[in-house]
Motif scaffolding. Sequence first.
Motif, PDB file in Angstrom:
ATOM      1  N   ARG A 153       0.640  -1.276  -0.260  1.00 17.38           N
ATOM      2  CA  ARG A 153      -0.045   0.108  -0.194  1.00 17.38           C
ATOM      3  C   ARG A 153       0.987   1.221   0.354  1.00 17.38           C
ATOM      4  N   ARG A 154       1.372   2.117  -1.055  1.00 19.04           N
ATOM      5  CA  ARG A 154       1.563   3.788  -1.480  1.00 19.04           C
ATOM      6  C   ARG A 154       0.332   4.735  -1.856  1.00 19.04           C
ATOM      7  N   ASP A 155       0.653   5.216  -1.494  1.00 18.35           N
ATOM      8  CA  ASP A 155      -0.074   6.697  -1.603  1.00 18.35           C
ATOM      9  C   ASP A 155      -1.352   5.816  -1.490  1.00 18.35           C
ATOM     10  N   CYS A 156      -1.971   5.550  -0.803  1.00 19.28           N
ATOM     11  CA  CYS A 156      -3.397   5.148  -0.867  1.00 19.28           C
ATOM     12  C   CYS A 156      -4.083   4.363  -2.294  1.00 19.28           C
ATOM     13  N   ARG A 157      -3.162   3.424  -2.514  1.00 17.86           N
ATOM     14  CA  ARG A 157      -3.030   2.319  -3.770  1.00 17.86           C
ATOM     15  C   ARG A 157      -2.131   1.566  -3.710  1.00 17.86           C
ATOM     16  N   ASP A 158      -3.228   0.140  -4.135  1.00 17.93           N
ATOM     17  CA  ASP A 158      -2.877  -0.987  -3.668  1.00 17.93           C
ATOM     18  C   ASP A 158      -1.792  -1.349  -4.941  1.00 17.93           C
ATOM     19  N   TYR A 159      -0.997  -1.722  -4.420  1.00 22.81           N
ATOM     20  CA  TYR A 159      -0.105  -2.286  -5.338  1.00 22.81           C
ATOM     21  C   TYR A 159       0.147  -4.353  -5.040  1.00 22.81           C
ATOM     22  N   VAL A 160       0.765  -4.956  -6.193  1.00 21.74           N
ATOM     23  CA  VAL A 160       1.665  -6.288  -5.665  1.00 21.74           C
ATOM     24  C   VAL A 160       2.430  -6.083  -6.419  1.00 21.74           C
ATOM     25  N   SER A 161       3.814  -6.683  -5.806  1.00 18.96           N
ATOM     26  CA  SER A 161       5.581  -6.944  -6.165  1.00 18.96           C
ATOM     27  C   SER A 161       4.745  -8.317  -6.087  1.00 18.96           C
ATOM     28  N   VAL A 162       5.858  -9.698  -7.292  1.00 19.93           N
ATOM     29  CA  VAL A 162       6.215 -10.630  -7.574  1.00 19.93           C
ATOM     30  C   VAL A 162       7.714 -10.489  -7.398  1.00 19.93           C
ATOM     31  N   PHE A 163       7.745 -11.069  -6.378  1.00 23.28           N
ATOM     32  CA  PHE A 163       9.534 -11.672  -5.985  1.00 23.28           C
ATOM     33  C   PHE A 163      10.195 -12.447  -6.293  1.00 23.28           C
ATOM     34  N   CYS A 165      11.878 -15.960  -5.140  1.00 22.19           N
ATOM     35  CA  CYS A 165      11.602 -16.291  -3.814  1.00 22.19           C
ATOM     36  C   CYS A 165      13.953 -16.961  -3.785  1.00 22.19           C
ATOM     37  N   ASP A 166      13.495 -16.618  -4.829  1.00 18.41           N
ATOM     38  CA  ASP A 166      15.468 -17.340  -4.970  1.00 18.41           C
ATOM     39  C   ASP A 166      16.056 -16.258  -4.471  1.00 18.41           C
ATOM     40  N   ASP A 167      16.353 -15.245  -5.362  1.00 20.27           N
ATOM     41  CA  ASP A 167      17.623 -14.186  -4.400  1.00 20.27           C
ATOM     42  C   ASP A 167      16.701 -12.914  -4.159  1.00 20.27           C
ATOM     43  N   TRP A 168      15.264 -12.669  -4.135  1.00 19.12           N
ATOM     44  CA  TRP A 168      14.499 -11.921  -3.882  1.00 19.12           C
ATOM     45  C   TRP A 168      14.914 -10.694  -4.079  1.00 19.12           C
ATOM     46  N   HIS A 169      14.812 -10.783  -5.959  1.00 22.12           N
ATOM     47  CA  HIS A 169      14.543  -9.904  -7.131  1.00 22.12           C
ATOM     48  C   HIS A 169      13.001  -9.785  -7.147  1.00 22.12           C
ATOM     49  N   LEU A 170      12.961  -8.847  -7.062  1.00 22.22           N
ATOM     50  CA  LEU A 170      11.514  -8.211  -7.903  1.00 22.22           C
ATOM     51  C   LEU A 170      11.445  -7.813  -8.983  1.00 22.22           C
ATOM     52  N   LEU A 171      10.501  -9.114  -8.983  1.00 21.73           N
ATOM     53  CA  LEU A 171      10.027  -9.090 -10.710  1.00 21.73           C
ATOM     54  C   LEU A 171       9.309  -8.633 -11.697  1.00 21.73           C
ATOM     55  N   ARG A 172       7.891  -8.223 -10.606  1.00 22.45           N
ATOM     56  CA  ARG A 172       6.710  -8.071 -11.183  1.00 22.45           C
ATOM     57  C   ARG A 172       6.311  -6.733 -10.246  1.00 22.45           C
ATOM     58  N   HIS A 173       5.960  -5.744 -10.562  1.00 25.85           N
ATOM     59  CA  HIS A 173       5.599  -4.032 -10.072  1.00 25.85           C
ATOM     60  C   HIS A 173       4.373  -4.062  -9.811  1.00 25.85           C
TER      61      HIS A 173
END
Lengths: 457, 571
Positions: A153-163, A165-173
């Motif tokens: 939740r940022r700035d009153c908006r919902d987001y989804v982050s896909v990481f 798990c292997d190296d906690w790389h942010l794949l999608r946001h």
Amino acid sequence: MNFSEVFKQSNQLCRVSPDGKYLATCVQYRLVVRDVNTLQILHLYTCLDQIVHMEWSSDSLFILCAMYKRGLVQVWSLEQPDWYCKIDEGSIGLVSSRWSPDGRHILNTTEFHLRVTVWSLCTKAVSYIKYPKACQKGIDFSRDGCYMALAERRDCRDYVSVFVCDDWHLLRHFETETQDLAGVEWSPNGCVLAVWDSCLEYKVLLYSLDGRLLSTFSAYEWSLGIKSLAWSPSSQFLAIGSYDGKVRILNHITWKKVTEFDHPATINNTKAVVYKEVERKPVVGSADLSIQHHITMGSTLFNTQSKYEICPLPVQVPVVKPDLDRANPKVGVSSMAFSSDNRYLATKNDNMACVVWVWDMQRLGLLAVLEQTSAVRCFQWDPRRPRLALCTGNAKLYLWSPAGCVSVQVPAEGGFQVQSVTWHCSGDSLILLGKEQLCLCYMEVGEEEEEEDDDVK
Amino acid sequence: MPESSLEIKDTSCSSSRYRMSSLRQYSQSSVLPLPMTRNPYNMPTISAFCTEDNVSECISYINREVSSLGFPLLCTESNNGPELNLVDVLNNVYNLLQLHRRCLQTVEDIEVEQVKSNSNMDYLQLSNTRLKDQLELSKRENTGLLERERQLQLKVKSLHNCLKNEKEEVQKLQSIIASRATQYNHDMKRKEREFGKLKERLNQLLIDKKDKKQTFEVLNYVGRSDGKRSLWKTGKTEARHEGEMYKTLLNDYDSRHKDLLMENAELKKVLQQMKRDMVTILSPRKHSQSGEKHDDSLEQTSSEEDEVCDSSRESLELSCEHAREQLTNSIRQQWRRLKSHVERLDSQASLVGERANMNAIPKEVHEQEMDRLKLEIQQYKDFIHTQQQLLQQQLNSPCDDETASLLNDCYMQEEKERLKEDWKSFEEKRKNFEAERRNFTEAAIRLSHERKAFEEDRATWLKHQFLNLTPFGDQMKPQMSKSQSALSGWAESKVRPVSTPAKLNKSLSHTAFSTSRASPAKTPSTADLYRTHRLIPEKSPSTIHPKQDSSILRNGDIPAQLRHVNGGANC
């Protein structure tokens, strides 16, 4: 069916290791690891405070014990009992702690959901993930352990982050089209992410792994919406339970509604079998006590016996009218579970707390209704067979299978009240959790059918 | 009194004309006898109208009066004064009396009528007053209702006003709610932002703070679960992750695609099968239907079938657009044909219905046949019945003993025959056993002979051995080898009987008790024995077999039958 002796347990903390070999239980600040088969104590660990949360790592080598009030997490190794690991979150506080799927990282959510701290047991690396959302189900790992979806939740908006798990790389946001996101859940094949809105709005969004919006589903507006959500093990169906007491099933190709399961107060579906639990109270003092009666009385003098009876249709199911002035009204489908073979779906509607409904997913219709004498606390499918275990907070265990229904008295002394049930991953035994105790129940393969038949008669 | 006069008028109006006239007559002429006040001059004269002095005057007066009334005169004016005609007088008197009576009656009638009309009048008056009351009441009610209506209308008006007010209020409230909602949303957003800021600040503070930091104690780091070392984060990792992600997605799509293809293929198969079925259903009917069209239709269907086969073959390879079109087209065609066929069948069915009437004749024949058969059955039943009756009579007849004995004889005969058969089989078995025993004894004798020979052999061998020790052993060798071979040849045959004498005895005793059939299964030792000797098993079955075919099954029952026989003997 055999039962083990009763062991102590606190906070309902009792978990079988993922490989099915060990049983870990918490008693106050002690962690006891037993062999599942012999029930002998293999290891005993002492934590710094009363344990609030306990979890096995995926490879069954480590156990995590969390003490939220102290902001502490302790990890124990099964291979090296001397090995220790202690994580102190400090004054930032701790509200939830969990393993990553690889069993080498620990994800701690701090108080006020300030951030998620990722601790690595392999390296000294510590990572932080900011803006996690405090909601029903904010984090979900895909079944294969590759990806993690995190609601933000940022700035009153919902987001989804896909990481990754292997190296906690942010794949999608990506931003989601929700008013107030309530949860995220991966499909079992890990390719579709279901995102649903809070109960104020009925909205389910389906995202592909690469962040594309596949579909949106909304059944109605201006009324309390989704209460629960469940994927079928084959990822073919998505069941959505809502406050209107209905379950809607979406298919995985068009993401449109396949069918709708209503939970009516009067059951007159001729294809459904209604099992009603009937209690037989031992009659004391009556003149004609038969021998059989004496025998049954001898074993359960203080316990009421119960059995299932098949009710002729139509059947009126007891409905409790919810108190609408209170928050979280007891209405709507709160829990759903698919059987491991995808064939059956068990549901519970909160304003019919004594009833569990079993639906046939091949016929897409009602198959069985189990009407208990008291409110159902918990139900779970056998991980191997189409067999449902449930408990209602009394000294009995109830099992349903397509062949029939059976109720079993737990032969433990001192009023063992089954609060929850958990299957062993082999499906051969059940762990019954009481308020302060636990007990194992062993299924005898091949014998249960007879018992069921007996009881159905 | 005015009322009463009125009444009278009324009644006179209602009465008949005759009465009226009579009344007039009465009022005019015969009021005299009535004591009415209207005719006062008659009143005093009634008592002394006629005295001896004024007879003639009276007569003349009466005569006058009578004549004026239209009666015949009483007297005729003769020479010596008026002469009273007695007959006329009497007639007149009679007439007058009659009149008088009639008058009285009418008076009575009138009185009754008056009473009646009086009561009528009372009743009418009563009803009149009642109706007046009712009228009053309804009038009062009406005014009350009117009043209420007025009140209600007032109320409605006030309610309308209220509603309007409420509506206005609702609108106001709605607007308030809307504004509040926007305000709330705004506030929430603001708060959330603030919250975020606070979080940020808290985060910062916590990071900066030194006193109680996050700590991580671990004895030693553990290896990764997959045993690999972690990789450095580079530009490549991102690409790798992307690649993996797309790979999983592709795999998913692939599997789904495969599933869909499978499903599609299945559906296609079903469709084609359906089509084929349709064709097969449609084509034979056509053959049978029309003889003249026969050839055409055949050709047509064959061509169709070819077409179908072609299309089915092609459809799998063609792109789905074409295939679908073709399939749906052909199915549609077939369906149309089927529909028309069904319609035709329908029309035929009506024709058949007509024809069915023609076919009714065989039905009648059938019925006749049925009747005949039924009759026959009845006859036979009767036969059976009479036979039964006859039998019953015979049984009940005095010659009971004879028949009983005859029957008994029959049973006895049967029993005897069965026993004889049993006996025969026993005999056979006995013979077998005898033969077996003989064989065994022969074998034993032979054994003893052999043993003797062996002993002799051994003696000779020992002798040779003994002699071999002597220098002239070489000469004896050929002889010895010969004897050795003899020994080895006998060794096998010797060893077996020796090793199983106990078993042999046992089995023998066993076979003696059990049947010959059961022995090979139950006692393998005898079987072994037979096999070793090769004598009995080949002989005995050959001897038994031809006859045993019938007795094999019975052999099992023998012990029971034996017992039965013994019991019978004891009795």
